[in-house]
Design an enzyme around this catalytic site. Structure first.
Site, PDB file in Angstrom:
ATOM      1  N   LYS A  89       8.654  -0.227  -6.163  1.00 48.54           N
ATOM      2  CA  LYS A  89       7.795   0.949  -6.237  1.00 48.54           C
ATOM      3  C   LYS A  89       8.417   2.135  -5.514  1.00 48.54           C
ATOM      4  O   LYS A  89       9.063   1.974  -4.468  1.00 48.54           O
ATOM      5  CB  LYS A  89       6.438   0.591  -5.614  1.00 48.54           C
ATOM      6  N   SER A 164      -2.477   2.234  -6.615  1.00 49.75           N
ATOM      7  CA  SER A 164      -1.363   3.142  -6.801  1.00 49.75           C
ATOM      8  C   SER A 164      -0.104   2.449  -7.328  1.00 49.75           C
ATOM      9  O   SER A 164       0.878   3.108  -7.657  1.00 49.75           O
ATOM     10  CB  SER A 164      -1.041   3.833  -5.474  1.00 49.75           C
ATOM     11  N   SER A 188      -4.364  -1.208  -3.992  1.00 51.77           N
ATOM     12  CA  SER A 188      -3.326  -0.650  -4.863  1.00 51.77           C
ATOM     13  C   SER A 188      -2.452  -1.678  -5.571  1.00 51.77           C
ATOM     14  O   SER A 188      -1.717  -1.325  -6.490  1.00 51.77           O
ATOM     15  CB  SER A 188      -2.425   0.304  -4.071  1.00 51.77           C
TER      16      SER A 188
END
Length: 465
Positions: A89, A164, A188
């Site tokens: 990520k 997220s 997330s």
């Protein structure tokens, strides 16, 4: 575009588990280079539709895969998952990659070192193929922003994959790699896992080292996102360890990730059915209730429960919003006009909290955490919906029906477990009438990550039978 199954049409190499890949590497049926190439081809093919990747590192991945191939040929792999493709990520440091935290206010100069979790994954021989999208600073539970645009759900591109770690969830769902590193400060990892029909684990806090420390403090975790619970456990083993760079880990030693299979028969399980801050969508509730009924039929002893504590949304806001305020304070004033307006709003709310209110919130959190530890001494596991609602329209923080004003209000099954720091895993348990995945969450006592994932593996088999 809508998929009956995001993996339909994927190359066979994109569907293999980490165990299957290791077996094939050992027998020379396939090579890490072939697999890395297939994963990157898959990422490149789907990115125009779903926008899950900030970039694909073909040169770096193929070099790492070739080195892995040589190790397997010599019979000297670095780990049982040497050569397995992984994505990272855009919120964790990676040597020689630009890491922007989803923001135009950050530098595009490549980093000179790996974050501790990334270094552990690299030491296990994983092949880093691509970087996945995040909203700015990972502040919300959907994935969009000025830097990378809107990330979309592979089950229905009109819908959000959540966030997220939305890019990582899409990468897992479409078969663009096997292991996907996500972060979870309020859901997330688990929210996008629920919205995209994959597996996501928020580990026990401190299981996976984190550096630099998150502005959002000790609610923030790093964890695995995969297509199966078995792969999540295999990935977690590569990410876990002690790093002296992470003071928040403390000096304690967490239980081993090696554990005996979990038989759900006779286990006492608490069914957490009501969100602390809003209604549960009736269709989601019905699908999760049906999954719980299958769990009972398999021999578990299930009791409906509510969580201890009160006004958990306010408690979480004290921690999350002040973290946003701290992150904003590090950004020069002349750059702030480019920042996501929602992030600016919660940062300003956070800056308005007094120091006394923040300390009081920390004491309240300690009381809640202790009560959760007590609850999980009475139950083997707690189960719940992964999210209170199914995926909604992409590009929105909240559904357009006006029932919510902030993402935290529909994430009530997620953020409490960030406050209390237990391991929590989301797996798929069904589809809505619209064909959108519904997630099922399994929570265990702190340190019992392996038992949670082994229980999740049992439930995967139960729900798919």
């Amino acid at each position: 575009m809508a998929f009956s199954n995001p993996l339909s049409g994927a190359e066979d190499l994109c569907l293999l588990s980490s165990t299957e890949l290791a077996s094939a590497y050992r027998t020379r049926e396939i090579s890490p280079v072939e697999v890395a190439q297939a994963a990157m081809d898959r990422a490149e093919a789907v990115n125009p539709d779903f926008n899950a990747f900030t970039f694909i590192d073909r040169a770096g991945a193929l070099s790492a895969a070739a080195a892995s191939d040589k190790r397997w040929l010599a019979g000297e792999p670095l780990s049982p998952v040497d050569g397995v493709p992984a994505t990272l990520k855009d919120i964790v440091w990676v040597k020689d990659w630009s890491v922007r935290y989803g923001s135009t206010t950050t530098s595009d100069i490549p980093y000179g070192e790996d974050a501790p979790a990334v270094a552990l994954m690299r030491a296990a021989g994983l092949v880093f193929t691509a970087q996945t999208t995040t909203p700015e600073f990972g502040w919300k539970a959907i994935t969009d922003g000025v830097l990378s645009g809107v990330t979309r759900n592979p089950w229905n591109a009109a819908k959000t994959p959540g966030g997220s770690s939305g890019g990582a969830a899409v990468a897992a769902a479409v078969g663009a790699g096997v292991f996907h590193l996500g972060t979870d400060g309020g859901g997330s990892i688990r929210i996008p896992a629920s919205f995209t029909g994959i597996v996501g684990l928020k580990p026990t806090f401190g299981r996976v080292p984190a550096y630099p420390a998150s502005a959002f403090g000790t609610v923030a975790h790093l964890g695995p996102m995969t297509r199966s619970a078995d792969d999540a456990l295999a990935m977690l083993k590569t990410m876990s360890g002690r790093s002296l760079a992470d003071w928040n880990q403390g000096a304690g030693v967490l239980p081993s990730l090696d554990a005996e299979p979990v038989d759900l028969r006779g286990k006492r399980i608490g069914h957490w059915f009501a969100s602390p801050c809003g209604p549960v969508d009736p269709e989601v509730a019905a699908i999760v209730d049906a999954a719980v009924a299958r769990l009972e039929k398999a021999g578990a002893i299930v009791e409906r429960i509510t969580l201890p504590g009160d006004n958990l949304l306010d408690l979480f806001h004290h921690h999350w919003f002040t973290g946003a305020a701290a992150r904003l304070a590090a950004i020069p004033l002349d750059q702030r006009s480019a920042i996501d307006p929602g992030f600016l709003e919660i940062a300003r709310d956070g800056a308005a909290y007094t120091s006394t209110a923040l300390v009081t919130a920390q004491v309240r959190r300690a009381d809640f955490g202790a009560a959760m530890d007590q609850l999980l001494s009475e139950y083997d596991f707690i189960v719940s919906p992964g999210t209170a609602i199914p995926a909604f329209d992409a590009g929105l923080e909240v559904p357009a029906d006006g029932s919510y004003t902030r993402w935290t209000q529909w994430a009530g099954f997620s953020f409490p477990i960030n406050l209390s720091q237990q391991p929590a895993c989301v797996i798929p348990c069904g589809l809505t009438a619209e064909g959108l995945p519904v997630g099922f969450q399994i929570i265990g006592a702190r340190g019992e990550d392996a038992r949670v994932l082994l229980a999740a593996a049992n439930l995967e088999a139960l729900f798919s039978s």
